[in-house]
Design a protein around this motif. Structure first.
Motif, short mmCIF file in Angstrom:
data_model
loop_
_atom_site.label_atom_id
_atom_site.label_comp_id
_atom_site.label_asym_id
_atom_site.label_seq_id
_atom_site.Cartn_x
_atom_site.Cartn_y
_atom_site.Cartn_z
N ASP A 150 -3.48 -9.79 -14.81
CA ASP A 150 -4.88 -9.53 -14.45
C ASP A 150 -5.87 -9.82 -15.57
O ASP A 150 -7.05 -10.05 -15.32
N SER B 129 -0.85 1.28 -6.19
CA SER B 129 -1.51 2.15 -7.18
C SER B 129 -1.64 3.59 -6.69
O SER B 129 -1.48 4.54 -7.46
N ASN C 231 3.81 -7.53 -12.55
CA ASN C 231 2.43 -7.32 -12.11
C ASN C 231 1.71 -8.65 -12.25
O ASN C 231 2.22 -9.59 -12.88
N GLY D 195 -6.13 0.98 -4.55
CA GLY D 195 -5.48 -0.33 -4.60
C GLY D 195 -6.40 -1.35 -3.93
O GLY D 195 -7.43 -0.99 -3.37
N THR D 196 -5.99 -2.61 -3.98
CA THR D 196 -6.81 -3.62 -3.34
C THR D 196 -6.21 -4.01 -1.99
O THR D 196 -6.84 -4.71 -1.22
N SER E 276 1.72 -2.07 -9.08
CA SER E 276 0.29 -2.01 -9.37
C SER E 276 0.06 -0.81 -10.26
O SER E 276 0.99 -0.07 -10.56
N GLY E 277 -1.17 -0.61 -10.65
CA GLY E 277 -1.50 0.60 -11.41
C GLY E 277 -2.12 0.34 -12.75
O GLY E 277 -2.66 1.25 -13.37
N ALA E 278 -2.06 -0.92 -13.22
CA ALA E 278 -2.61 -1.19 -14.56
C ALA E 278 -4.11 -0.90 -14.61
O ALA E 278 -4.59 -0.20 -15.50
N ILE E 279 -4.82 -1.41 -13.61
CA ILE E 279 -6.28 -1.22 -13.62
C ILE E 279 -6.61 0.26 -13.41
O ILE E 279 -7.46 0.83 -14.10
N ASP F 217 -4.07 -9.14 -5.03
CA ASP F 217 -3.38 -7.96 -4.50
C ASP F 217 -1.89 -8.14 -4.74
O ASP F 217 -1.38 -9.26 -4.73
N ASN F 218 -1.22 -7.03 -4.93
CA ASN F 218 0.19 -7.12 -5.25
C ASN F 218 1.09 -7.23 -4.02
O ASN F 218 2.29 -7.44 -4.14
N1 GLU Z 1 -2.66 -5.83 -10.32
C1 GLU Z 1 -3.46 -4.66 -10.05
C2 GLU Z 1 -3.14 -3.53 -11.01
O1 GLU Z 1 -2.08 -3.48 -11.56
C3 GLU Z 1 -3.28 -4.11 -8.66
C4 GLU Z 1 -3.41 -5.02 -7.52
C5 GLU Z 1 -3.24 -4.27 -6.20
O2 GLU Z 1 -3.79 -3.17 -6.05
O3 GLU Z 1 -2.54 -4.74 -5.30
O4 GLU Z 1 -3.93 -2.65 -11.22
#
Ligand code: GLU
Length: 381
Positions: free
Chosen positions: A146, A21, A143, A219-220, A59-62, A157-158
Motif C-alpha cells: 500500500d 480489517s 498484504n 475495510g474497503t 488487511s489491517g495495516a492502514i 481491496d484484499n
Molecule cells: N491493504 C489494506 C490494509 O492492510 C486493506 C485493504 C482491504 O481492506 O481490503 O490496511
C-alpha cells in the motif's frame, strides 16, 4: 451446509485465508484484537497439523497505522493512508509473528502490488517465492504494498488480492473470513426476508445484483469485491468460501458446522490466464517436444526438460513459447520457467540433473501445467 461442500475445505491442501480489517482491529480504539488473533493462530496450527499449507492475506495495516499516526476518523487522503500502511504493516507482521510463536509457526511477510500479478514474469516470481515458503513450512502473510501503489495501479481491496494469490499458487480453497456468514438474496441487515445462499454454482447476473455496497467502514471490501474475488478464484479452478470470522476460532467453527456460502470452481480452461495464453499471437520462441511429452501434455501434465527435443529463438524466463510436436504442428502455448540460454543446457535431461547442470536449484518443469494451454487437442496423437 451439506457435507459435500464442507469436504471441499477439509480436503483442501493449499488454503488461502483472507482476514478483513474489521476482524483484526477494534474499530473504537484502532488496536489489535489480540485474543481473536491468538485463537485464529490456534486454528491455523490445527490446519497445519492436518498437513495443509496455509497462506494468509491480511488487511489491517492502514487500520493499525492510522491510530498510531493520530489521524482522525473518516476518509484518509492517499498520502495519509500510505503513511498509515507503512506504520501499521510493521505492527501487523509483528502481531502475526508473536501470535504464531506458541505454536512454533514461522511467518514470512510478502507485500504485493497489482503489477506482480499482471506481469507474467513477476507473477511467476511471486508464485515461486510463495510456494517456496509454504513448502519450507512457513506461513506467508500477504498484504498489498500500500505504501507505494497509487490509486490507478492498486488492487485497493484484499478480497481480489487474495483471489489472485489463490489463482497464482494453485490453491484448492480460498476462505474469506468476513463480518457476514455468506451471500444473501438481499442485505440481511435491512431485509428480514433475505435468504442465505449456501452454494453458488455460477456467478450469474442475478447473483451479482444481490451485492450491496461495503458493509463496514474499516475495510474497503464489501459484497461487491467478494463477488469479483469469487469470479477470479473460481475461474482459475479454486472454490471460494465466505464465512463469518468474528467469533474466536472461526475456522474451527466452520469445520464444526457453522453456516457459510461456497462458490464452486469453474472449469480451469476458462481461466483468464489460459485465455490470455491461448490468444497470444507472438510467441518469443518454440520448443519441439517428443511424442511422450506431447501425450503427457494432452493428459494435463507439465512439460519436463527430458521431453524437449529442440529449441528455437531467444527468450527470457516468463515469455510465451509455442510448443510443437515432431511434425512441426503447434500443439500448445506456455510460459517458460527458463530463459533460452538455460533451457538449451537442460533439454533432454532429467529434472533431477537440472541443479547440477545449471548450478542452482531450478524449477522441476520447463513449463508448468497451470501456465500451459493446448491449442489443438488432436495434433499430438
Ligand atoms: N491493504 C489494506 C490494509 O492492510 C486493506 C485493504 C482491504 O481492506 O481490503 O490496511
Amino acid at each position: 451446509m451439506t457435507n459435500i461442500h464442507l469436504k471441499a475445505l477439509e480436503n483442501a491442501n493449499k488454503i488461502v485465508i483472507k482476514i478483513g480489517s474489521s476482524l483484526l482491529i477494534d474499530v473504537k480504539t484502532g488496536t489489535l484484537k489480540q485474543v481473536w488473533l491468538d485463537a485464529l493462530s490456534a486454528d491455523v496450527n490445527a490446519l497445519i497439523k492436518l498437513g495443509k499449507q496455509v497462506v494468509i492475506v491480511s488487511s489491517g495495516a492502514i487500520g493499525l497505522g492510522r491510530a498510531q499516526a493520530g489521524f482522525a476518523k473518516g476518509k484518509l487522503k492517499l498520502e495519509q493512508s500510505q503513511a498509515s500502511a507503512a506504520i501499521g504493516q510493521i505492527a501487523l507482521a509483528r502481531a502475526y509473528e508473536n501470535a504464531f510463536k506458541p505454536f512454533n509457526i514461522q511467518a514470512a511477510q510478502i507485500l504485493l502490488s497489482l503489477e506482480d500479478s499482471e506481469n507474467r514474469k513477476r507473477y511467476l516470481n511471486a508464485t515461486n517465492t510463495i510456494n517456496t515458503l509454504t513448502s519450507l513450512g512457513f506461513v506467508p502473510i500477504i498484504n498489498e504494498n500500500d505504501t507505494i501503489a497509487t490509486s490507478e495501479i492498486r488492487f485497493g481491496d484484499n478480497d481480489r488480492l487474495a483471489a489472485r494469490v489463490a489463482s497464482m499458487i494453485d490453491a484448492d480453497m480460498l476462505l474469506l473470513l468476513s463480518d457476514i456468514d455468506g451471500l444473501y438474496t438481499d442485505n440481511p441487515q435491512k431485509n428480514t426476508n433475505a435468504e442465505h445462499i449456501a452454494v453458488i454454482k455460477t456467478i450469474s447476473e442475478q447473483i451479482l445484483s444481490t451485492a450491496g455496497s461495503s458493509g463496514s467502514d474499516y475495510g474497503t471490501g464489501g459484497m461487491v469485491t467478494k463477488l469479483l474475488a469469487a469470479q477470479i478464484s473460481t475461474s482459475s479452478g479454486c472454490p471460494m468460501i465466505i464465512a463469518d470470522g468474528r467469533a474466536n476460532n472461526p475456522i474451527n467453527a466452520i469445520l464444526n458446522g457453522a453456516k457459510f456460502s461456497i462458490f464452486l470452481s469453474q472449469n480451469s480452461i476458462n481461466s483468464s490466464r489460459k485465455k490470455w495464453l491461448n490468444s497470444t499471437l507472438d510467441p518469443k520462441g518454440s520448443l519441439t517436444i517428443d511424442k511422450g511429452a506431447a501425450n503427457a501434455l494432452l493428459n494435463g501434465k507439465s512439460l519436463l526438460s527430458a521431453g524437449v527435443a529442440a529449441i528455437k529463438g531467444k527468450f527470457d524466463n516468463g515469455d510465451t513459447l509455442a510448443i510443437l510436436n515432431l511434425d512441426g504442428q503447434v500443439i500448445a502455448h506456455g510460459l517458460t520457467n527458463y530463459d533460452s540460454k538455460d533451457a538449451n543446457r537442460i533439454i533432454g535431461k532429467k529434472s533431477h540433473e537440472i541443479a547440477d547442470i545449471l548450478g542452482y536449484a531450478g524449477r522441476k518443469n520447463i513449463i508448468h501445467r497451470n501456465n500451459l494451454v493446448l491449442i489443438n487437442k488432436n495434433s499430438g496423437k
